[in-house]
Enzyme design. Structure first.
Site, PDB file in Angstrom:
ATOM      1  N   HIS A 130       0.974  -1.212   0.058  1.00 44.14           N
ATOM      2  CA  HIS A 130      -0.095   0.016   0.021  1.00 44.14           C
ATOM      3  C   HIS A 130       0.906   1.283  -0.016  1.00 44.14           C
ATOM      4  CE1 HIS A 130      -2.993  -2.716   1.874  1.00 44.14           C
ATOM      5  NE2 HIS A 130      -3.326  -2.879   0.935  1.00 44.14           N
ATOM      6  N   GLU A 162       1.262   3.921   2.626  1.00 46.21           N
ATOM      7  CA  GLU A 162       1.800   3.598   3.771  1.00 46.21           C
ATOM      8  C   GLU A 162       3.394   3.860   4.065  1.00 46.21           C
ATOM      9  OE1 GLU A 162      -2.279   1.035   4.085  1.00 46.21           O
ATOM     10  OE2 GLU A 162      -0.022   0.069   4.491  1.00 46.21           O
ATOM     11  N   HIS A 221       3.274  -2.274   7.002  1.00 39.07           N
ATOM     12  CA  HIS A 221       2.202  -1.336   6.656  1.00 39.07           C
ATOM     13  C   HIS A 221       2.004  -0.042   7.592  1.00 39.07           C
ATOM     14  CE1 HIS A 221      -0.151  -4.096   3.546  1.00 39.07           C
ATOM     15  NE2 HIS A 221       0.874  -4.993   4.197  1.00 39.07           N
ATOM     16  N   GLU A 233       1.640  -3.240  11.439  1.00 38.76           N
ATOM     17  CA  GLU A 233       0.846  -1.961  11.284  1.00 38.76           C
ATOM     18  C   GLU A 233       1.454  -0.829  12.183  1.00 38.76           C
ATOM     19  OE1 GLU A 233      -1.491  -1.616   9.025  1.00 38.76           O
ATOM     20  OE2 GLU A 233      -2.077  -3.626   8.413  1.00 38.76           O
TER      21      GLU A 233
HETATM   22 ZN    ZN Z   1      -1.559  -1.319   4.172  1.00 39.68          ZN
END
Ligand code: ZN
Length: 372
Positions: free
Chosen positions: A164, A167, A257, A333
């Site tokens: 992504h 990010e 991420h 994350e």
């Molecule tokens: Zn992500």
């Protein structure tokens, strides 16, 4: 002098609706061929000595509107040091209010990680002894999918980031991985390189990065839903990385991420995969718990709900790697906000802290590598 706002540069994203005095009405542009948007990065000129109000009018329709309450935009006058700007979210509008004391100022969703910075990173480590560069494939737009292999141990470890592209904290985390693994005088590094071979992909989605996307590649595909059946037409970025993984096997993996809403660092595992067994799962929980004990910048209370038995989404990389290879695979994350248990009121969660968290991850991995 009137304000001048542009995002016509590497990784930029904004649409100027209108400017009236010190107030600008703006919109974030959707990812190409996609409904997703949330990443913004733009430059403001002509504001020195004034306080600007920047209103992002379409914030409510973004991918994760629940990410806006409590969020603060990042601002910089040199594109190196990024600090928190006064930001509010009311009636669907994200409003940034900032006194400007420089001729130019940049605003972004998080400290940007441009393709130029990525290329500089790749050039730097390609010159480091022991780091083997390999181009795993090409993106839709023809950019290289860059990787490094380092170490001589039996355990294949894959660390990869920015499926992504918005990010950006994920690639700052990779910077921390690379700098630590290049420090051969460090005993943790020496032990890891003896026991494991690291395969590192700093940027899985260079097209989305260059285009200023939040979540997708050049044709609007969310790469982290492509791992079951990647294709040359839609997701060559995943196809080439997964093929390289098939050649090496995977014992341990971290997919880096950023999360819009949760104000903390956390890890998601692979509960719910068809071949789940507690021996493998316990290795994941042991890593997660040891990391929380190792650094105040990690915790295990906040995170995503676990998938029920048999319900894991195998199109996501972490689940696919755990199922495919029996790997201890996890999604790291990091917050767009801050790690609230250990806040930084000036910078929030920051590139420097991403690098430090990578060091902590490697230290914990070093202590557990024999059991993985
Ligand atoms: Zn992500």
């Amino acid at each position: 002098m009137s304000l001048s706002i542009t995002s016509a540069f590497d990784g930029g994203n904004i649409h100027v609706v209108g400017i009236d005095g010190d107030t600008a009405d703006l919109e974030i542009v959707r990812d190409h061929e996609s409904e997703f948007y949330q990443w913004f990065y733009f430059r403001v000129a002509g504001a020195e000595g004034r306080t600007v109000t920047l209103r992002i009018l379409n914030a409510a329709g973004s991918a994760y509107p629940m990410g806006w309450p409590g969020y603060r935009a990042r601002v910089s006058s040199d594109r190196e040091s990024w600090t928190l700007a006064d930001t509010s979210y009311r009636n669907g509008v994200l409003e940034i209010t900032q006194p400007i004391d420089s001729q130019l100022a940049w605003f972004a969703y998080f400290a940007p990680y441009t393709i130029e910075r990525h290329n500089a990173l790749v050039a730097r480590y390609a010159a480091v002894p022991g780091f083997a560069y390999r181009e795993l494939g090409r993106s839709i737009d023809g950019q290289p999918i860059d990787s490094f292999t380092v170490g001589r141990g039996a355990k294949p470890v894959w660390l990869y980031a920015r499926q992504h592209p918005g990010e950006t904290m994920a690639e700052f985390w990779i910077e921390g991985v690379l700098e630590r693994l290049a420090d051969v005088a460090d005993p943790v590094t020496a032990a890891l390189l003896e026991k494991a071979t690291f395969h590192i992909v700093p940027n899985m989605n260079p097209d989305g990065s260059a285009r200023g996307h939040l979540r997708t590649n050049a044709v609007g595909i969310n790469l982290n839903r492509e791992w079951a059946t990647p294709s040359p037409e839609k997701s060559p970025e995943v196809l080439c990385v997964r093929s390289a993984m098939d050649a090496t096997g995977v014992a341990f993996a971290i997919d880096a991420h950023g999360d819009e809403a949760i104000p903390a660092n956390f890890i998601a595992g692979f509960e719910g995969i068809p071949s789940w067994h507690d021996t493998l799962g316990d290795k994941f929980y042991r890593f997660q718990n040891a990391l929380a004990a190792h650094t105040p910048d990690f915790q295990t209370q906040m995170g995503y709900p676990k998938s029920p038995a048999g319900k894991a989404n195998l199109t996501m990389s972490t689940n696919q790697l755990a199922e495919r290879f029996g790997a201890v695979a996890m999604t790291l994350e990091m917050p767009f906000k801050d790690h609230d248990a250990n806040p930084d009121p000036v910078h929030g969660w920051s590139p420097e802290r991403c690098r430090k968290l990578a060091h902590a991850c490697l230290e914990v991995l070093a202590a557990q590598i024999d059991d993985i």
